[in-house]
Design a protein around this motif. Structure first.
Motif, PDB file in Angstrom:
ATOM      1  N   CYS A   1      -4.074   1.146   5.545  1.00 29.63           N
ATOM      2  CA  CYS A   1      -2.760   0.513   6.386  1.00 29.63           C
ATOM      3  C   CYS A   1      -3.196   0.632   7.781  1.00 29.63           C
ATOM      4  CB  CYS A   1      -1.812   1.730   6.086  1.00 29.63           C
ATOM      5  SG  CYS A   1      -1.181   1.542   4.451  1.00 29.63           S
TER       6      CYS A   1
ATOM      7  N   ASN B   1      -5.477   5.159   1.190  1.00 28.30           N
ATOM      8  CA  ASN B   1      -4.328   4.001   1.679  1.00 28.30           C
ATOM      9  C   ASN B   1      -4.029   4.173   3.119  1.00 28.30           C
ATOM     10  OD1 ASN B   1      -2.978   2.614  -0.821  1.00 28.30           O
ATOM     11  ND2 ASN B   1      -3.627   4.593  -1.561  1.00 28.30           N
TER      12      ASN B   1
ATOM     13  N   SER C   1     -10.908   1.832   0.275  1.00 26.10           N
ATOM     14  CA  SER C   1     -10.129   1.395   1.624  1.00 26.10           C
ATOM     15  C   SER C   1     -10.710   0.078   2.139  1.00 26.10           C
ATOM     16  CB  SER C   1     -10.053   2.275   2.433  1.00 26.10           C
ATOM     17  OG  SER C   1     -11.567   2.784   3.139  1.00 26.10           O
TER      18      SER C   1
ATOM     19  N   ILE D   1      -2.051  -6.072  -4.527  1.00 25.35           N
ATOM     20  CA  ILE D   1      -1.726  -5.508  -3.210  1.00 25.35           C
ATOM     21  C   ILE D   1      -1.496  -6.951  -2.385  1.00 25.35           C
ATOM     22  CG2 ILE D   1      -2.792  -4.855  -1.293  1.00 25.35           C
ATOM     23  CD1 ILE D   1      -4.539  -3.250  -3.079  1.00 25.35           C
TER      24      ILE D   1
ATOM     25  N   PHE E   1       0.730  -1.269  -0.071  1.00 22.78           N
ATOM     26  CA  PHE E   1       0.071   0.238  -0.040  1.00 22.78           C
ATOM     27  C   PHE E   1       0.889   1.428   0.072  1.00 22.78           C
ATOM     28  CE2 PHE E   1      -3.158  -2.744   2.582  1.00 22.78           C
ATOM     29  CZ  PHE E   1      -3.986  -3.127   1.491  1.00 22.78           C
TER      30      PHE E   1
ATOM     31  N   SER F   1       2.784   1.915  -3.121  1.00 21.72           N
ATOM     32  CA  SER F   1       1.891   2.605  -4.263  1.00 21.72           C
ATOM     33  C   SER F   1       1.509   3.999  -3.965  1.00 21.72           C
ATOM     34  CB  SER F   1       0.284   1.685  -4.032  1.00 21.72           C
ATOM     35  OG  SER F   1      -0.262   2.165  -5.083  1.00 21.72           O
ATOM     36  N   VAL F   2       1.262   4.275  -2.684  1.00 22.78           N
ATOM     37  CA  VAL F   2       1.039   5.779  -2.510  1.00 22.78           C
ATOM     38  C   VAL F   2       2.274   6.638  -2.813  1.00 22.78           C
ATOM     39  CG1 VAL F   2       0.536   7.399  -0.456  1.00 22.78           C
ATOM     40  CG2 VAL F   2      -0.785   5.038  -0.642  1.00 22.78           C
TER      41      VAL F   2
ATOM     42  N   TYR G   1      -9.445  -2.651  -0.326  1.00 21.83           N
ATOM     43  CA  TYR G   1      -8.110  -2.945   0.087  1.00 21.83           C
ATOM     44  C   TYR G   1      -7.810  -3.692   1.194  1.00 21.83           C
ATOM     45  CZ  TYR G   1      -5.778   0.433  -3.184  1.00 21.83           C
ATOM     46  OH  TYR G   1      -5.434   1.014  -4.407  1.00 21.83           O
TER      47      TYR G   1
ATOM     48  N   ARG H   1      -6.075   9.214  -2.841  1.00 23.51           N
ATOM     49  CA  ARG H   1      -5.390   7.984  -2.355  1.00 23.51           C
ATOM     50  C   ARG H   1      -4.816   8.264  -1.269  1.00 23.51           C
ATOM     51  NH1 ARG H   1      -2.350   7.192  -8.536  1.00 23.51           N
ATOM     52  NH2 ARG H   1      -4.112   6.284  -9.580  1.00 23.51           N
TER      53      ARG H   1
END
Length: 475
Positions: free
Chosen positions: A403, A399, A274, A475, A97, A100-101, A277, A395
């Motif tokens: 997280c 994310n 989210s 992911i 995550f 990617s951010v 994810y 994003r």
């Protein structure tokens, strides 16, 4: 918490999953036929030069997508196979995550400055290295692989699209109106590839007993082939943006603060996605103890996404005439229903993997409806000049929520999984309130009404819309 079930229950679950897969496959074909009848004919279909250019692009892009999808079904299973605890696996996912951010926000700028072709080749190299790290049982090496995987996925969904758009308009001088044709076809075949990848991964990892690392090794030749085709067949092109990255970010933030509609769109996206994810992490430990074929389950998820996408097209045609925001409300409500069902089905000592599986299918159906809705509304509400930077800002909370959810909630506590679904339900309740507020704001805005001639455009607001499909694999 991992619960071992009786072999008979595991066999029953495996048979049930296969029956559901075949039923969903038949339903998907029927829904796609109905959706295609509702779409207008493609103006570009008779242009042989355009079709050849499109096909040449698909050869490369689909190889990259297939390699990406192969890694989806067995990622958690691989880490579990190596003996890591759920809390350790959660850290690995969080690294993906975070990567990617951090890197995703800058990949578009890098592609514009240093060349889209170079970054597409870089994608193939970096992702191949990421796959090779899966051969190691060393925790640090696996973390490195997750970081490289996050970088690679960001490149996949920025550099390839940017290269195609530039070649389409600037090099070949095709009409911009033909872009959605390519994106819509890419979305459809992306779903087909995802389904096929799930079955292939299940065959090699399960039936052939090559183990959960097999799909990652299978992906490497596809990535190499994609990189070779890019380096030998594609032209280099660059972006024309002169504005500094920091200024782009500031302009995007100002756009969000100035417009309540954009703020609501961002809140809905962050809250809904989210949860998706978190779902990507949680579905395997919830279902795997019952012994189902993970690849077939993954393919069933992808079929549900395709059904949801087809359902969106059907609901927004002249027969139903629902607007995008109405379908968005339906999709969030379905996702909320799914999470509430999972609260019941994952209660400690009362687990019901069959109900969890059906609830997950409902969630994926909701996603199939949600993403074209969100893509359409973003294209109409967010100004084009700041769209990329605004979406990058979206994003950050997305994310961050994912997280925090994984790191804080999914500990060794026996109620960890149960708590996650409770939190996801609360997040989706807030998302539902935001959708209702958005409905009030735009109820008299004719510019947001879906025009029937645009139905083929709805599923193709750029390949960035297909980040929805990559959630299961990146992911």
């Amino acid at each position: 918490m991992t619960v071992k079930l009786k072999p008979q229950l595991a066999n029953n679950m495996e048979g049930f999953v296969c029956i559901v897969f075949f039923f969903l496959s038949a339903l998907c074909v029927g829904m796609e036929i109905m959706a295609r009848k509702a779409r207008p004919p493609e103006v570009s279909a008779s242009n042989p030069i355009f079709r050849k250019f499109q096909t040449d692009y698909f050869k490369v892009y689909f190889l990259a997508l297939l390699a990406d999808w192969l890694q989806g079904p067995y990622l958690y299973k691989l880490y579990s196979h190596y003996g890591f605890e759920e809390s350790q696996i959660a850290v690995l996912y969080v690294c993906g995550f975070a990567s990617s951010v951090i890197f995703g926000t800058g990949t578009g700028v890098l592609a514009d400055r240093y060349g889209r072709k170079k970054l597409c080749v870089c994608f193939a190299v970096v992702y191949s290295i990421s796959c090779l790290t899966k051969l190691s049982r060393h925790y640090g090496v696996l973390i490195l692989g997750r970081v490289l995987g996050g970088i690679s996925t960001s490149l996949l969904f920025t550099a390839f699209e940017s290269w195609y758009v530039y070649e389409h308009i600037e090099t070949h001088d095709f009409p911009p109106e033909w872009l959605p044709v390519t994106f819509s076809r890419a979305t459809f075949w992306n779903g087909i590839l995802a389904i096929g990848a799930g079955i292939a991964a299940n065959i090699f990892a399960g039936l052939f007993n090559f183990g959960p690392v097999a799909p990652f090794i299978m992906a490497i030749p596809l990535l190499i082939a994609s990189g070779v085709l890019v380096s030998t067949k594609w032209n280099e092109n660059y972006g024309t943006r002169q504005m500094r990255f920091s200024k782009l970010c500031i302009e995007g933030l100002r756009e969000i603060v100035r417009s309540k509609r954009i703020l609501l769109i961002g809140a809905i996206q962050s809250l809904f996605e989210s949860c998706m994810y978190i779902f990507v992490f949680i579905w395997t430990p919830v279902l795997d103890p019952s012994g189902p074929p993970l690849g077939v389950i993954f393919s069933s998820f992808m079929i549900c996404i395709m059904i949801g996408s087809s359902l969106f097209h059907i609901l927004t045609t002249k027969h139903a005439r629902l607007q995008a925001v109405h379908v968005l409300a339906i999709s969030v409500l379905l996702a909320l229903t799914s999470m509430v069902a999972c609260i019941k089905s994952t209660h400690p000592h009362h687990e019901n993997p069959t109900v969890s599986f059906l609830a997950f299918l409902l969630l994926e159906l909701a996603c199939g409806m949600y993403f074209p809705c969100m893509g359409y509304l973003r294209s109409r509400i967010i100004p084009e000049k700041n769209r990329a930077s605004v979406i990058n800002w979206f994003r950050v909370p997305l994310n961050s929520i994912a997280c925090i959810g994984l790191m804080y909630l999914h500990n060794d506590d026996v109620l960890g999984t149960h708590k996650i679904f409770i939190i996801c339900s609360l997040l989706l309740m807030i998302a539902m309130l935001c959708v209702l507020q958005l409905c009030i704001f735009i109820k008299n805005d004719d510019s947001l009404r879906i025009q029937i001639v645009d139905t083929d455009t709805l599923n193709g607001n750029g390949v960035q819309g297909m980040e929805r499909d990559s959630l299961m694999s990146k992911i």
